[in-house]
Design a protein around this motif. Structure first.
Motif, short mmCIF file in Angstrom:
data_model
loop_
_atom_site.label_atom_id
_atom_site.label_comp_id
_atom_site.label_asym_id
_atom_site.label_seq_id
_atom_site.Cartn_x
_atom_site.Cartn_y
_atom_site.Cartn_z
N LYS A 66 0.84 -1.18 0.00
CA LYS A 66 0.00 0.00 0.00
C LYS A 66 0.88 1.23 0.00
O LYS A 66 1.83 1.33 0.77
CB LYS A 66 -0.93 0.02 1.21
N VAL A 67 0.57 2.15 -0.88
CA VAL A 67 1.36 3.37 -0.99
C VAL A 67 0.60 4.47 -0.25
O VAL A 67 -0.57 4.72 -0.53
CB VAL A 67 1.55 3.76 -2.47
N ASN A 68 1.27 5.09 0.72
CA ASN A 68 0.65 6.18 1.45
C ASN A 68 0.89 7.48 0.71
O ASN A 68 2.03 7.91 0.54
CB ASN A 68 1.23 6.29 2.87
N LYS A 69 -0.18 8.09 0.27
CA LYS A 69 -0.08 9.37 -0.42
C LYS A 69 -0.33 10.48 0.59
O LYS A 69 -1.25 10.37 1.40
CB LYS A 69 -1.11 9.46 -1.54
N PRO A 70 0.44 11.53 0.54
CA PRO A 70 0.19 12.64 1.46
C PRO A 70 -1.15 13.30 1.13
O PRO A 70 -1.47 13.52 -0.03
CB PRO A 70 1.36 13.59 1.23
N LYS A 71 -1.92 13.58 2.17
CA LYS A 71 -3.21 14.20 1.97
C LYS A 71 -3.03 15.70 1.83
O LYS A 71 -2.21 16.32 2.50
CB LYS A 71 -4.15 13.91 3.14
N GLU A 72 -3.81 16.28 0.94
CA GLU A 72 -3.74 17.71 0.71
C GLU A 72 -4.58 18.44 1.75
O GLU A 72 -5.67 18.01 2.10
CB GLU A 72 -4.28 18.05 -0.68
#
Length: 88
Positions: free
Chosen positions: A68-74
């Motif tokens: 799972k790739v954690n994407k930074p939340k905007e």
């Protein structure tokens, strides 16, 4: 004579459409349903920025073998709240 030809053509088209729908109606509806689901899925993916495959993989829980790739939340700032008062 032309009126008779027009009536005959309309009748042939009507009967052929009825026969096609009688024999292939279920498969046509299944195909249309599949296409509608694909369109809705693509629309959902565009709006959320997430693939539907990601949703299914997340619902499987820790048993999922994919990374799972954690994407930074905007952080979206909408603006400040303004409270208006009524004037009589």
């Amino acid at each position: 004579m032309k009126l008779l030809q027009v009536i005959l053509i309309v009748l042939v088209i009507y009967v052929s459409v009825r026969l096609i729908l009688k024999y292939y109606g279920a498969s046509i509806l299944k195909w249309l349903g599949k296409k509608a689901m694909q369109r809705m899925s693509r629309s959902f993916e565009k709006r959320s920025g997430m693939n539907t495959d990601d949703l299914f993989n997340q619902s499987q829980g820790p048993r999922s073998s994919q990374k799972k790739v954690n994407k930074p939340k905007e952080n979206k700032t909408v603006g400040e709240y303004v409270d208006f008062e009524e004037i009589d």
